[in-house]
Design a protein around this motif. Structure first.
Motif, short mmCIF file in Angstrom:
data_model
loop_
_atom_site.label_atom_id
_atom_site.label_comp_id
_atom_site.label_asym_id
_atom_site.label_seq_id
_atom_site.Cartn_x
_atom_site.Cartn_y
_atom_site.Cartn_z
N GLU A 233 0.80 -1.21 0.00
CA GLU A 233 0.00 0.00 0.00
C GLU A 233 0.84 1.28 0.00
O GLU A 233 0.33 2.39 -0.15
CB GLU A 233 -0.92 0.01 1.23
N LEU A 234 2.15 1.14 0.17
CA LEU A 234 3.04 2.30 0.24
C LEU A 234 3.08 3.05 -1.09
O LEU A 234 3.35 2.47 -2.13
CB LEU A 234 4.46 1.87 0.62
N ARG A 235 2.80 4.32 -1.04
CA ARG A 235 2.99 5.18 -2.21
C ARG A 235 4.36 5.83 -2.06
O ARG A 235 4.47 6.94 -1.54
CB ARG A 235 1.88 6.22 -2.30
N PHE A 236 5.38 5.16 -2.49
CA PHE A 236 6.76 5.60 -2.24
C PHE A 236 7.02 6.98 -2.83
O PHE A 236 7.92 7.69 -2.37
CB PHE A 236 7.76 4.59 -2.80
N TRP A 237 6.29 7.37 -3.84
CA TRP A 237 6.51 8.64 -4.52
C TRP A 237 5.89 9.82 -3.77
O TRP A 237 6.09 10.97 -4.11
CB TRP A 237 5.94 8.58 -5.93
N ARG A 238 5.13 9.55 -2.72
CA ARG A 238 4.47 10.62 -1.98
C ARG A 238 4.90 10.68 -0.50
O ARG A 238 4.23 11.33 0.31
CB ARG A 238 2.95 10.48 -2.06
N VAL A 239 5.98 10.02 -0.16
CA VAL A 239 6.43 10.03 1.24
C VAL A 239 6.75 11.46 1.69
O VAL A 239 6.34 11.90 2.77
CB VAL A 239 7.66 9.11 1.43
N LEU A 240 7.47 12.21 0.86
CA LEU A 240 7.80 13.59 1.23
C LEU A 240 6.56 14.47 1.24
O LEU A 240 6.35 15.26 2.17
CB LEU A 240 8.85 14.16 0.27
N ALA A 241 5.73 14.36 0.21
CA ALA A 241 4.52 15.18 0.15
C ALA A 241 3.63 14.92 1.36
O ALA A 241 3.05 15.85 1.93
CB ALA A 241 3.76 14.89 -1.15
N ASP A 242 3.53 13.66 1.76
CA ASP A 242 2.69 13.31 2.91
C ASP A 242 3.28 13.82 4.23
O ASP A 242 2.56 13.92 5.23
CB ASP A 242 2.50 11.79 2.98
N ALA A 243 4.59 14.12 4.23
CA ALA A 243 5.24 14.60 5.46
C ALA A 243 5.16 16.12 5.60
O ALA A 243 5.40 16.65 6.69
CB ALA A 243 6.71 14.16 5.48
N SER A 263 16.00 9.59 -9.13
CA SER A 263 16.06 8.69 -7.99
C SER A 263 14.72 8.72 -7.26
O SER A 263 13.83 9.52 -7.57
CB SER A 263 17.16 9.15 -7.03
N TYR A 264 14.57 7.85 -6.28
CA TYR A 264 13.36 7.88 -5.47
C TYR A 264 13.22 9.22 -4.76
O TYR A 264 12.11 9.74 -4.59
CB TYR A 264 13.38 6.74 -4.44
N LEU A 265 14.33 9.78 -4.34
CA LEU A 265 14.29 11.07 -3.66
C LEU A 265 13.88 12.19 -4.62
O LEU A 265 13.08 13.06 -4.28
CB LEU A 265 15.64 11.37 -3.03
N SER A 266 14.44 12.17 -5.84
CA SER A 266 14.06 13.18 -6.84
C SER A 266 12.59 13.09 -7.17
O SER A 266 11.89 14.12 -7.28
CB SER A 266 14.89 12.99 -8.12
N ILE A 267 12.09 11.87 -7.36
CA ILE A 267 10.67 11.68 -7.67
C ILE A 267 9.81 12.25 -6.54
O ILE A 267 8.81 12.93 -6.80
CB ILE A 267 10.37 10.19 -7.89
#
Length: 412
Positions: A233-243, A263-267
């Protein structure tokens, strides 16, 4: 420390050699900081002379002198003959707050107006090619906004940690990887935090905090795919946005400095952005690389939209910034004209020229805003400052547009 065994043609223990060189670089960097920050070995922002403080406050020098004679107003520090004074950035910001409280004039507003619904703006500075001046402009944009009184969070997403280093920090000595954004992404639930606020560190710039980076941040690229397999269920691309909501009440603008890679961080930084800023030097190689950057962003956003039920990531604004511009180079001038014809309103009007002063500042491990005018030739200094301020003021105006401010309201 033992030294790596060397032969005539190379080394027999490259692992030890690379570790030695890494530690040697850290030692030299620490020494540079100690020399520049004598006597207490920490960096400080220079005092702001009265004429510069008055310009930042948008009042006359005589008005400023009158204010500081009143009880309770910051008085500054006497720095020379004739009772000449200079101010810390904190004092300038305090004077701003008092002016706004006394007059209600939007010119003196410090930061966004939440009552009017002005939202936190995240500016992501991204280009997948190195050498495009991403970090240089991320740092200078964050500092410019701090000088104008905004509360700013600079997020360093590059494991090379150049932005972190610019603030007098030695990334791999001063921080553990759990002090970086890695903490939001780690597989270890016991180490993970949902609060970006926990990672923000104050700098010696009043109103400007940083989420630091170091080499450990790179581990994110290995942990995210494993975590995704375990947490479908992890939306790895929205971890920063969700924080970001955890810092919404603390800052006006977030500036994200991305690594030179997809990278994942850039995304995450792209997906968190309201304003996407793409620096492009005007050379054929950089222009070609920028084309591939836009193609990769297109394909990535298309893929992620499919994963989100067709919902495509929306930006309030996208801007292209010409960097490293050599004003006397006819080929660059022609290329910039072509860029203007192709990109139209997306291309920023102002360009960041390549100046001697900016190079000198980097060599001294300082930003341009930290230089004293006496550190370089005054004409060169003022020319570089004009370019830098014009570019950053244009970005500030885009932020105001996102906030829905009317023309000139709160403009600096």
């Amino acid at each position: 420390m033992e030294t790596a065994e060397r032969t005539a043609l190379g080394v027999t223990d490259p692992l030890r050699l690379f570790l030695e060189h890494s530690e040697g670089c850290d030692a030299i960097q620490r020494r540079i900081i100690e020399v520049q920050s004598h006597p207490d070995k920490s960096k400080h922002l220079r005092l702001i002379p009265t004429p510069e403080a008055a310009r930042l406050l948008r009042i006359s020098e005589s008005h400023l002198r009158g204010l500081i004679r009143q009880d309770g107003w910051p008085e500054g520090t006497v720095v020379g003959a004739g009772n000449r004074r200079a101010f810390t950035l904190a004092e300038v910001n305090e004077i701003r707050r008092r002016l706004f409280a006394a007059t209600g004039d939007a010119r003196y507003r410090v930061g966004r107006d939440r009552a009017r619904g002005e939202k936190l703006v995240t500016v992501t500075v991204a280009n997948f090619k190195g050498g495009a001046a991403k970090t240089t402009h991320s740092v200078h944009l964050a500092q410019y906004l701090a000088l104008q009184g905004y509360r700013v969070l600079l997020i360093d997403l590059d494991s090379q940690a150049s932005a972190t280093s610019m603030f007098g920090l030695v990334p791999d000595e001063d921080f553990d990887r759990l002090d970086t954004l890695y903490r939001l992404f780690t597989l270890d639930e016991g180490s993970r935090t949902a609060s970006l606020a926990d990672l923000a560190r104050p700098t010696y710039w009043d109103g400007l905090d940083i989420v630091p980076a170091n080499l450990g941040l790179y581990s994110t690229e290995f942990e995210v795919p494993v975590r995704q397999m375990r947490q479908r269920e992890l939306r790895f691309w929205r971890v920063l946005a969700d924080a970001l909501p955890s810092i919404d009440d603390r800052y006006d603008v977030v500036v994200c400095d991305c690594p030179p890679s997809l990278s994942y961080l850039s995304i995450n930084a792209v997906m968190a952005a309201n304003l996407l800023l793409v620096p492009i030097p005007p050379s054929m190689l950089d222009f070609s690389s920028a084309g591939r950057f836009f193609r990769m962003v297109h394909e990535t956003l298309e893929t992620l939209a499919a994963a989100e039920g067709g919902r495509v990531k929306q930006f309030d604004a996208v801007r292209l910034l010409v960097t490293k511009y050599q004003t006397s180079d006819a080929n660059q001038t022609q290329l910039v004209k072509w860029m203007g014809a192709v990109f139209a309103d997306t291309l920023m009007t102002n360009r960041m020229a390549l100046t001697t002063g900016l190079d000198n500042a980097g060599n001294m491990k300082q930003s341009y805003y930290e230089l004293e005018a006496s550190d370089v030739n005054r004409r060169t200094y003022e020319r570089g400052l004009d370019y830098l301020n014009s570019v950053n003021a244009e970005i500030e105006s885009v932020v105001h547009d996102i906030w829905g401010r009317s023309g000139g309201e709160g403009a600096r």
